[in-house]
Scaffold this active site. Structure first.
Site, PDB file in Angstrom:
ATOM      1  N   SER A 135       0.859  -1.184   0.000  1.00 36.43           N
ATOM      2  CA  SER A 135       0.000   0.000   0.000  1.00 36.43           C
ATOM      3  C   SER A 135       0.892   1.229   0.000  1.00 36.43           C
ATOM      4  O   SER A 135       1.667   1.440   0.931  1.00 36.43           O
ATOM      5  CB  SER A 135      -0.901  -0.031   1.246  1.00 36.43           C
ATOM      6  N   LYS A 161      -1.318  -1.100  -4.338  1.00 38.72           N
ATOM      7  CA  LYS A 161      -2.453  -0.221  -4.039  1.00 38.72           C
ATOM      8  C   LYS A 161      -1.891   1.167  -3.847  1.00 38.72           C
ATOM      9  O   LYS A 161      -0.884   1.333  -3.170  1.00 38.72           O
ATOM     10  CB  LYS A 161      -3.151  -0.726  -2.772  1.00 38.72           C
ATOM     11  N   LYS A 163      -2.816   5.182  -2.666  1.00 37.88           N
ATOM     12  CA  LYS A 163      -3.773   6.061  -2.020  1.00 37.88           C
ATOM     13  C   LYS A 163      -4.120   7.175  -2.985  1.00 37.88           C
ATOM     14  O   LYS A 163      -3.242   7.679  -3.714  1.00 37.88           O
ATOM     15  CB  LYS A 163      -3.150   6.650  -0.743  1.00 37.88           C
ATOM     16  N   ASP A 188      -7.163   3.360  -3.071  1.00 40.14           N
ATOM     17  CA  ASP A 188      -7.850   3.539  -1.787  1.00 40.14           C
ATOM     18  C   ASP A 188      -8.015   5.026  -1.514  1.00 40.14           C
ATOM     19  O   ASP A 188      -7.035   5.767  -1.407  1.00 40.14           O
ATOM     20  CB  ASP A 188      -7.028   2.876  -0.668  1.00 40.14           C
ATOM     21  N   GLU A 213     -11.321   1.303  -3.272  1.00 41.09           N
ATOM     22  CA  GLU A 213     -11.591   1.109  -1.843  1.00 41.09           C
ATOM     23  C   GLU A 213     -12.140   2.385  -1.206  1.00 41.09           C
ATOM     24  O   GLU A 213     -11.549   3.456  -1.342  1.00 41.09           O
ATOM     25  CB  GLU A 213     -10.273   0.685  -1.176  1.00 41.09           C
ATOM     26  N   ASP A 238     -13.929  -0.638   3.345  1.00 40.38           N
ATOM     27  CA  ASP A 238     -12.992  -0.797   4.460  1.00 40.38           C
ATOM     28  C   ASP A 238     -13.650  -0.151   5.691  1.00 40.38           C
ATOM     29  O   ASP A 238     -14.326  -0.824   6.483  1.00 40.38           O
ATOM     30  CB  ASP A 238     -11.653  -0.129   4.069  1.00 40.38           C
ATOM     31  N   LYS A 262     -10.082  -6.281   8.265  1.00 45.24           N
ATOM     32  CA  LYS A 262      -9.012  -5.982   9.221  1.00 45.24           C
ATOM     33  C   LYS A 262      -9.534  -6.439  10.572  1.00 45.24           C
ATOM     34  O   LYS A 262     -10.574  -5.946  11.016  1.00 45.24           O
ATOM     35  CB  LYS A 262      -8.732  -4.479   9.299  1.00 45.24           C
ATOM     36  N   GLY A 290      -4.454  -3.745   6.178  1.00 41.95           N
ATOM     37  CA  GLY A 290      -3.359  -3.548   7.131  1.00 41.95           C
ATOM     38  C   GLY A 290      -3.487  -2.227   7.844  1.00 41.95           C
ATOM     39  O   GLY A 290      -4.199  -1.325   7.383  1.00 41.95           O
TER      40      GLY A 290
END
Ligand code: OSB
Ligand code: MG
Length: 373
Positions: A135, A161, A163, A188, A213, A238, A262, A290
């Protein structure tokens, strides 16, 4: 097994690279390490509440309070044979799922050690390796992002992934797709968009993303269902998913097609397993998220991610992607084929390095059960 002693430590670990998301930039990570002792064995868990309430309302301070004043007194001196007993004792405490999850994880580790089995086995996982990804925080520019991704691909990661946030999205995604046409890529947003961004979000459909996400509100389920209808790319929730009940609502409303699990966010391994099993029965893919964990939390994540329906690569990276020195040995590493080995020793399967743990400890509190009459 009688719970004889519980120790909580507020830790702070400096990140190798600052981590920027739509929620801000983190330079270090604060969590709580829980140690539970009984019959000469120690179990370890990590509370993933952070120093600020930006991802979740929980913080290290709120979790410290809830652990000290409610969760620990409830189990100290009691006999536990199954983690479910702790879950039941804490059921009257509403919310505070991260505080519960870190403590529950330590109890799982302790009980697995007593049964002389791995945490993986106790959770019901069987894979010897899991597929992992990385990530990547928002980068200052496209060139930096391409370099960063190249470096992680060289280390073995097969799935990336990134952000995103308004103003830091399409050009970054396009550059990555142009450079790495085969890359398994997902994004995400950590709740940075609204329904007003539908035209922009629809443009993301053209880049072959595995998933988007949590684009909308951190507590939203309904508006995501409106957005999903307008997108070809699967949405993944999430922040909005705290329980099996939330999972049923989100899938029932078709708010997403994939779930990020998670254990911290959903209150522990017990609830995480319920969500995993429900999604398996509904033929919905899940993957393991995570929270920039130390090796203690990571060990639990790796064990959980070895369950069969974790069919997409997780946000579970090597220790050194996060921290110069991990507090467990051996540190977690990614294999050249983008997988990670699942520890096979008893419990979490890694040893806590006490000296390094002491070095990152900000404060510590010990609770002892009264002597047996
Ligand atoms: O949204 O998945 C998230 C880290 C902290 C809080 C929220 C998130 C994340 C990550 C990092 O994306 C995942 C990791 O631990 O590698
Ligand atoms: Mg996320």
């Amino acid at each position: 097994m009688r719970i004889e002693r519980v120790e909580i430590r507020h830790i702070r670990m400096e990140l190798v690279h600052p981590f920027t998301t739509s929620m801000g930039t983190e330079f270090d990570e604060e969590h709580i390490i829980v140690r539970v002792d009984g019959e000469g064995l120690s179990g370890w868990g990590e509370v993933v509440a952070e120093g600020n309430p930006y991802y979740s309302y929980e913080t290290v301070q709120t979790a410290w309070h809830i652990l000290s004043d409610f969760l620990i007194p409830e189990v100290l001196g009691t006999n536990l044979a199954e983690p479910q007993q702790a879950v039941d004792l804490w059921a009257k405490v509403r919310g505070h799922r991260m505080a519960k999850a870190g403590f529950e994880a330590a109890i799982w580790d302790l009980l697995a050690k007593r049964r002389q089995i791995s945490l993986q086995e106790m959770l019901g996982g069987s894979r010897k390796t899991i597929e992992v990804g990385v990530s990547i925080g928002i980068q200052p520019n496209v060139t930096d992002l391409l370099k960063t991704v190249e470096r992680y691909l060289d280390e073995g990661y097969r799935r990336v992934k990134i952000k995103i946030a308004p103003g830091n999205d399409l050009p970054f995604i396009k550059a990555l797709r142009d450079e790495f046409s085969e890359l398994i890529l997902q994004v995400d947003a950590n709740s940075a968009y609204t329904l007003d961004h539908i035209p922009l979000l629809r443009e993301m459909d053209t880049f072959g993303l595995l998933l988007i996400e949590q684009p909308l509100g951190y507590d939203d389920i309904y508006e995501h269902s409106l957005l999903q209808k307008q997108l070809a790319t699967p949405l993944c929730l999430d922040e909005s998913i705290h329980s099996l009940a939330d999972t049923k609502a989100a899938l029932g409303l078709e708010s997403c097609r994939i779930i990020n699990i998670k254990p911290g966010r959903v209150g522990g391994f017990t609830e995480a397993k319920l969500i995993h099993d429900y999604c398996r029965d509904q033929r919905v893919a899940v993957w393991h998220g995570g929270m920039l964990e130390s090796g203690i939390g990571r060990a639990g994540n790796v064990a959980l991610a070895s369950l069969e329906n974790f069919s997409l690569p997780g946000d579970i990276s090597a220790s050194r992607r996060y921290y110069v020195e991990d507090i467990v040995e051996p540190a977690f590493e990614v294999n050249p084929d983008g997988t990670m080995n699942v520890p096979q020793e008893h419990g979490i399967g890694v040893e806590v390095n006490q000296k390094r743990l002491d070095k990152v400890t900000v404060r510590k509190k010990v609770f002892k059960a009264p002597a047996r009459k």
